[in-house]
Design a protein around this motif. Sequence first.
Motif, PDB file in Angstrom:
ATOM      1  N   VAL A 172       0.833  -1.206   0.000  1.00  0.00           N
ATOM      2  CA  VAL A 172       0.000   0.000   0.000  1.00  0.00           C
ATOM      3  C   VAL A 172       0.863   1.250   0.000  1.00  0.00           C
ATOM      4  CG1 VAL A 172      -1.725   1.312   1.305  1.00  0.00           C
ATOM      5  CG2 VAL A 172      -1.917  -1.175   1.157  1.00  0.00           C
ATOM      6  N   ALA A 173       1.952   1.245   0.793  1.00  0.00           N
ATOM      7  CA  ALA A 173       2.823   2.416   0.861  1.00  0.00           C
ATOM      8  C   ALA A 173       3.493   2.692  -0.478  1.00  0.00           C
ATOM      9  CB  ALA A 173       3.882   2.208   1.944  1.00  0.00           C
ATOM     10  N   ALA A 174       3.921   1.628  -1.169  1.00  0.00           N
ATOM     11  CA  ALA A 174       4.581   1.807  -2.460  1.00  0.00           C
ATOM     12  C   ALA A 174       3.636   2.393  -3.502  1.00  0.00           C
ATOM     13  CB  ALA A 174       5.143   0.471  -2.942  1.00  0.00           C
ATOM     14  N   GLU A 175       2.358   2.037  -3.397  1.00  0.00           N
ATOM     15  CA  GLU A 175       1.386   2.479  -4.403  1.00  0.00           C
ATOM     16  C   GLU A 175       0.707   3.793  -4.039  1.00  0.00           C
ATOM     17  OE1 GLU A 175      -0.444   2.062  -8.075  1.00  0.00           O
ATOM     18  OE2 GLU A 175       1.043   0.713  -7.182  1.00  0.00           O
ATOM     19  N   TYR A 176       0.382   3.963  -2.735  1.00  0.00           N
ATOM     20  CA  TYR A 176      -0.441   5.097  -2.334  1.00  0.00           C
ATOM     21  C   TYR A 176       0.189   5.975  -1.255  1.00  0.00           C
ATOM     22  CZ  TYR A 176      -3.957   2.278  -4.727  1.00  0.00           C
ATOM     23  OH  TYR A 176      -4.643   1.535  -5.666  1.00  0.00           O
ATOM     24  N   GLY A 177       1.370   5.620  -0.771  1.00  0.00           N
ATOM     25  CA  GLY A 177       2.018   6.411   0.270  1.00  0.00           C
ATOM     26  C   GLY A 177       1.867   5.775   1.643  1.00  0.00           C
ATOM     27  N   TRP A 178       2.807   6.114   2.557  1.00  0.00           N
ATOM     28  CA  TRP A 178       2.818   5.456   3.866  1.00  0.00           C
ATOM     29  C   TRP A 178       1.603   5.791   4.717  1.00  0.00           C
ATOM     30  CZ3 TRP A 178       2.873   8.193   8.431  1.00  0.00           C
ATOM     31  CH2 TRP A 178       3.286   9.527   8.398  1.00  0.00           C
ATOM     32  N   ARG A 179       1.026   6.956   4.523  1.00  0.00           N
ATOM     33  CA  ARG A 179      -0.141   7.323   5.336  1.00  0.00           C
ATOM     34  C   ARG A 179      -1.346   6.422   5.024  1.00  0.00           C
ATOM     35  NH1 ARG A 179       0.659  12.213   7.878  1.00  0.00           N
ATOM     36  NH2 ARG A 179       2.525  13.339   7.200  1.00  0.00           N
ATOM     37  N   MET A 180      -1.532   6.120   3.761  1.00  0.00           N
ATOM     38  CA  MET A 180      -2.652   5.263   3.375  1.00  0.00           C
ATOM     39  C   MET A 180      -2.516   3.864   3.965  1.00  0.00           C
ATOM     40  SD  MET A 180      -5.529   4.956   1.893  1.00  0.00           S
ATOM     41  CE  MET A 180      -5.640   6.491   0.953  1.00  0.00           C
ATOM     42  N   ALA A 181      -1.275   3.412   4.151  1.00  0.00           N
ATOM     43  CA  ALA A 181      -1.067   2.085   4.726  1.00  0.00           C
ATOM     44  C   ALA A 181      -1.678   1.991   6.117  1.00  0.00           C
ATOM     45  CB  ALA A 181       0.432   1.772   4.775  1.00  0.00           C
ATOM     46  N   PHE A 182      -1.571   3.056   6.900  1.00  0.00           N
ATOM     47  CA  PHE A 182      -2.164   3.054   8.239  1.00  0.00           C
ATOM     48  C   PHE A 182      -3.694   3.055   8.172  1.00  0.00           C
ATOM     49  CE2 PHE A 182       2.082   4.633   9.371  1.00  0.00           C
ATOM     50  CZ  PHE A 182       2.363   3.818  10.456  1.00  0.00           C
ATOM     51  N   PHE A 183      -4.263   3.768   7.203  1.00  0.00           N
ATOM     52  CA  PHE A 183      -5.726   3.774   7.057  1.00  0.00           C
ATOM     53  C   PHE A 183      -6.240   2.386   6.683  1.00  0.00           C
ATOM     54  CE2 PHE A 183      -5.075   8.356   5.448  1.00  0.00           C
ATOM     55  CZ  PHE A 183      -5.059   8.842   6.749  1.00  0.00           C
ATOM     56  N   VAL A 184      -5.595   1.772   5.696  1.00  0.00           N
ATOM     57  CA  VAL A 184      -6.044   0.479   5.184  1.00  0.00           C
ATOM     58  C   VAL A 184      -5.933  -0.606   6.247  1.00  0.00           C
ATOM     59  CG1 VAL A 184      -5.504  -1.359   3.525  1.00  0.00           C
ATOM     60  CG2 VAL A 184      -5.569   1.026   2.775  1.00  0.00           C
ATOM     61  N   LEU A 185      -4.894  -0.542   7.073  1.00  0.00           N
ATOM     62  CA  LEU A 185      -4.701  -1.569   8.088  1.00  0.00           C
ATOM     63  C   LEU A 185      -5.571  -1.329   9.321  1.00  0.00           C
ATOM     64  CD1 LEU A 185      -2.749  -3.784   7.339  1.00  0.00           C
ATOM     65  CD2 LEU A 185      -1.157  -2.916   9.036  1.00  0.00           C
ATOM     66  N   GLY A 186      -5.821  -0.070   9.650  1.00  0.00           N
ATOM     67  CA  GLY A 186      -6.529   0.226  10.889  1.00  0.00           C
ATOM     68  C   GLY A 186      -8.037   0.101  10.826  1.00  0.00           C
ATOM     69  N   LEU A 187      -8.650   0.627   9.805  1.00  0.00           N
ATOM     70  CA  LEU A 187     -10.104   0.745   9.782  1.00  0.00           C
ATOM     71  C   LEU A 187     -10.872  -0.584   9.792  1.00  0.00           C
ATOM     72  CD1 LEU A 187     -10.456   3.835   7.416  1.00  0.00           C
ATOM     73  CD2 LEU A 187     -10.643   3.742   9.919  1.00  0.00           C
ATOM     74  N   PRO A 188     -10.380  -1.664   9.117  1.00  0.00           N
ATOM     75  CA  PRO A 188     -11.136  -2.932   9.171  1.00  0.00           C
ATOM     76  C   PRO A 188     -11.271  -3.501  10.578  1.00  0.00           C
ATOM     77  CG  PRO A 188      -9.602  -2.957   7.332  1.00  0.00           C
ATOM     78  CD  PRO A 188      -9.275  -1.740   8.142  1.00  0.00           C
ATOM     79  N   GLY A 189     -10.411  -3.092  11.499  1.00  0.00           N
ATOM     80  CA  GLY A 189     -10.510  -3.590  12.867  1.00  0.00           C
ATOM     81  C   GLY A 189     -11.818  -3.222  13.541  1.00  0.00           C
ATOM     82  N   LEU A 190     -12.465  -2.168  13.082  1.00  0.00           N
ATOM     83  CA  LEU A 190     -13.744  -1.769  13.663  1.00  0.00           C
ATOM     84  C   LEU A 190     -14.819  -2.831  13.412  1.00  0.00           C
ATOM     85  CD1 LEU A 190     -13.667   2.015  12.678  1.00  0.00           C
ATOM     86  CD2 LEU A 190     -13.038   0.976  14.871  1.00  0.00           C
ATOM     87  N   ILE A 191     -14.715  -3.531  12.282  1.00  0.00           N
ATOM     88  CA  ILE A 191     -15.647  -4.629  11.995  1.00  0.00           C
ATOM     89  C   ILE A 191     -15.390  -5.791  12.953  1.00  0.00           C
ATOM     90  CG2 ILE A 191     -16.378  -6.310  10.247  1.00  0.00           C
ATOM     91  CD1 ILE A 191     -15.566  -4.232   8.122  1.00  0.00           C
TER      92      ILE A 191
END
Length: 436
Positions: A172-191
């Motif tokens: 994710v970081a290579a494609e969209y930047g390191w900040r997006m990696a934290f969003f993609v990994l963190g948000l599914p935990g709410l489910i």
Amino acid sequence: MSANGSLAAAPGGAQDYSNTYKIYILLLLLVVYISNYADRMILSVLMPYIKAEFQVSAAALGFLAGTAFAVFYATLGVPIAIWADRGNRKMIIAISVAIWSAMTAVCGLAGNYWQFALARVGVGVGEAGGSPPSHAIISDLFGPKTRATALGIFALGVPFGLFVGLYGGALVAAEYGWRMAFFVLGLPGLILALLVMFTIREPKRGASDGITHAGEAPSLMTTVRHMLSQKSLVHVFIGATLPTLVGYACVQWWPTFVMRSHGLSMTDLSLFLALVFGVAGGLGTFLGGYIADQFSKRDMKWMPRIVTIATVIGLPFGVAIYVTESSWVVFALIGVPAALGSVYLPPTYAMTQGLVEVRMRTVASALLLFVINLIGMGLGPLVAGLISDALTPAYGKDSLKYALLILTVFNVWAAVHYWIAGRYFEADFKRVVNPA
């Protein structure tokens, strides 16, 4: 294992839970732990991006990866565990998942180093309530004869979480930047938090041990005194702290070490290390629990001594990856210390749960994590970074390699403590099961 080969609770367990439902709870808690570890360890593969953006030293990154997280993770785990031993454990897990997932996403919004550090503190606060209640729930579902195996399956969250954090985070970081990696990994935990809240039924404490009334939860000091009275448990705590220190230093710094000393790109590196940690680490973790269960049925001293044997076998491989100049040798051998270095987790968790009274289990697990993480996670990456900085004038890009080599000596110390623990384990266990 049951007679038909399936993982099942020992006789006398929670009869209103089918084996299928028990395994569902175990697997859901495993997925929660994968989220826990992925959110915790994603930073290791993103360190070069964050270092470049915030312009900080290796020691500052070590503080960010370890100390900033570990202090709150370790210290808050104990009061949360006291609450869990008196209240609803699955509710605490659900709240914790929601907090650490949200704070992982907040890491992606940080505008400077100190904002990022505060977000990491938030991740640590959330994760403090994850593992101890999970250990206690699993121990109430699976009896002493299969407990290390069940906890070994749960502990697969460590290598699988590393795989998700390292490889997924890097992609994710290579494609969209390191900040997006934290969003993609963190948000599914709410489910996951919702699944824990609404699909897990709180098991009866002591059910897998055939205990009909577990009594009231003792005070913290009563639990501490009980644990200190168990010689085997004291040695296990010391023994577990040392490989945790080495392990966290390696997990956080191996990506940078391989890039510096062996020239792998970030994308190739992330896949390589994800496979090392996910496959090799996962194999070692599962076998650590399964083999400990099998050998300890014949002689209980092998529950801790399996760790000694694995550590001694893995030590020369661990040294070799730092002293060789050959990248191929490093890539061929690195999976061996990753696998054997994971063996200690299931026996350690199982002994901690088995050597305390039923209403002490969550607090006992929290105290274990307090000790090993405050020292291991809190100091491991930081000390490796400090040694690397000190060695840089003499060794340049290889300074980190030698810093990690120096830390491997702690594994020898750990092996001695697990061997000594085997001398006392059976007597300590029988004293808990049949108190005078």
